[in-house]
Design a protein around this motif. Structure first.
Motif, mmCIF file in Angstrom:
data_model
loop_
_atom_site.group_PDB
_atom_site.id
_atom_site.type_symbol
_atom_site.label_atom_id
_atom_site.label_comp_id
_atom_site.label_asym_id
_atom_site.label_seq_id
_atom_site.Cartn_x
_atom_site.Cartn_y
_atom_site.Cartn_z
ATOM 1 N N GLN A 51 94.798 129.556 77.973
ATOM 2 C CA GLN A 51 95.045 130.494 79.064
ATOM 3 C C GLN A 51 93.755 131.051 79.660
ATOM 4 O OE1 GLN A 51 96.484 131.823 75.915
ATOM 5 N NE2 GLN A 51 95.626 133.858 75.717
ATOM 6 N N TYR A 52 92.710 131.184 78.875
ATOM 7 C CA TYR A 52 91.454 131.733 79.388
ATOM 8 C C TYR A 52 90.744 130.764 80.323
ATOM 9 C CZ TYR A 52 92.397 134.974 75.626
ATOM 10 O OH TYR A 52 92.995 135.876 74.802
ATOM 11 N N SER A 54 92.136 128.246 82.164
ATOM 12 C CA SER A 54 92.875 128.043 83.406
ATOM 13 C C SER A 54 92.789 129.247 84.331
ATOM 14 C CB SER A 54 94.335 127.698 83.102
ATOM 15 O OG SER A 54 94.960 128.769 82.437
ATOM 16 N N GLN A 55 92.498 130.428 83.806
ATOM 17 C CA GLN A 55 92.381 131.615 84.642
ATOM 18 C C GLN A 55 91.063 131.668 85.409
ATOM 19 O OE1 GLN A 55 92.991 134.946 82.040
ATOM 20 N NE2 GLN A 55 95.189 134.615 81.882
ATOM 21 N N TRP A 56 90.037 130.943 84.942
ATOM 22 C CA TRP A 56 88.714 131.077 85.551
ATOM 23 C C TRP A 56 88.108 129.798 86.084
ATOM 24 C CZ3 TRP A 56 87.135 135.737 86.753
ATOM 25 C CH2 TRP A 56 87.693 136.811 86.078
ATOM 26 N N TRP A 59 87.552 129.576 89.914
ATOM 27 C CA TRP A 59 86.533 130.503 90.429
ATOM 28 C C TRP A 59 85.132 129.984 90.133
ATOM 29 C CZ3 TRP A 59 87.617 133.866 93.960
ATOM 30 C CH2 TRP A 59 88.909 134.390 94.039
ATOM 31 N N HIS A 172 94.384 126.056 93.268
ATOM 32 C CA HIS A 172 94.699 126.786 92.045
ATOM 33 C C HIS A 172 95.425 128.098 92.331
ATOM 34 C CE1 HIS A 172 92.862 124.397 88.819
ATOM 35 N NE2 HIS A 172 92.074 123.955 89.790
ATOM 36 N N ALA A 176 99.252 128.982 91.354
ATOM 37 C CA ALA A 176 99.508 130.141 90.515
ATOM 38 C C ALA A 176 100.597 131.035 91.123
ATOM 39 C CB ALA A 176 98.236 130.941 90.301
#
Length: 179
Positions: A51-52, A54-56, A59, A172, A176
């Motif tokens: 999860q960490y 895919s969240q960044w 960016w 992305h 999301a």
């Protein structure tokens, strides 16, 4: 996955003065090796903390590609150099940073593959080989474009990198939000 690397390679090829085939192959190999390694890294990370990542990842890719694109635009706005002063190769580190920026999607794929029963080794090899071929072709295509529009091709290449970064971010973010 190789499409963003292909677009970056076209820009890199356009910024050089008639890059020889050996430079296109060198660039293709640098991108291909990094594109082979990143899903393996993603797979390991996926086993630990998916999860960490895919969240960044989007960016990070957006920031790296945009910074590289702005740098290329800045360089392209300078005085046009004589053909014999233009470089025929890019530094290893510039190519490696660009390759890392365009390979973050492969990292995300590696994270995903950690949750399914797929041989990560063969998937990584296939991704790396496809990228090597696409980037080599992209540099040679960029060579043709660079010959036609000259030094200003670096501006076009920079714009391409920024567009790729924005596209990665948009894809992305829209995924999301479910659109």
């Amino acid at each position: 996955m190789s499409t963003d690397a292909f677009a970056a390679a076209v820009g890199k090829g356009a910024a050089l003065h008639k890059p020889p085939l050996r430079e296109a192959l060198r660039t293709g190999l640098i991108f291909g090796v990094i594109e082979t390694i990143t899903p393996l890294i993603g797979w390991v990370i996926g086993l630990a903390a998916s999860q960490y990542v895919s969240q960044w990842d989007h960016w990070i890719a957006f920031t790296l590609l945009s910074c590289l694109g702005v740098h290329m635009i800045w360089a392209g706005m300078g005085e046009p150099e004589q053909a014999d002063e233009l470089k025929q190769t890019h530094s290893f580190w510039l190519l490696a940073v660009t390759a890392v920026a365009t390979s973050l999607d492969a990292l995300a794929v590696g994270v995903t593959l950690a949750f399914v029963d797929v041989s990560i080794f063969w998937a990584a090899i296939a991704i790396g080989l496809a990228t090597t071929v696409m980037v080599t072709i992209g540099v040679m295509l960029g060579r043709t474009i660079g010959t036609i529009i000259g030094k200003r091709a670096e501006i076009v290449g920079g714009l391409v990198l920024i567009v790729v970064g924005v596209a990665v971010l948009f894809d992305h973010l829209s995924a999301a939000t479910g659109q």
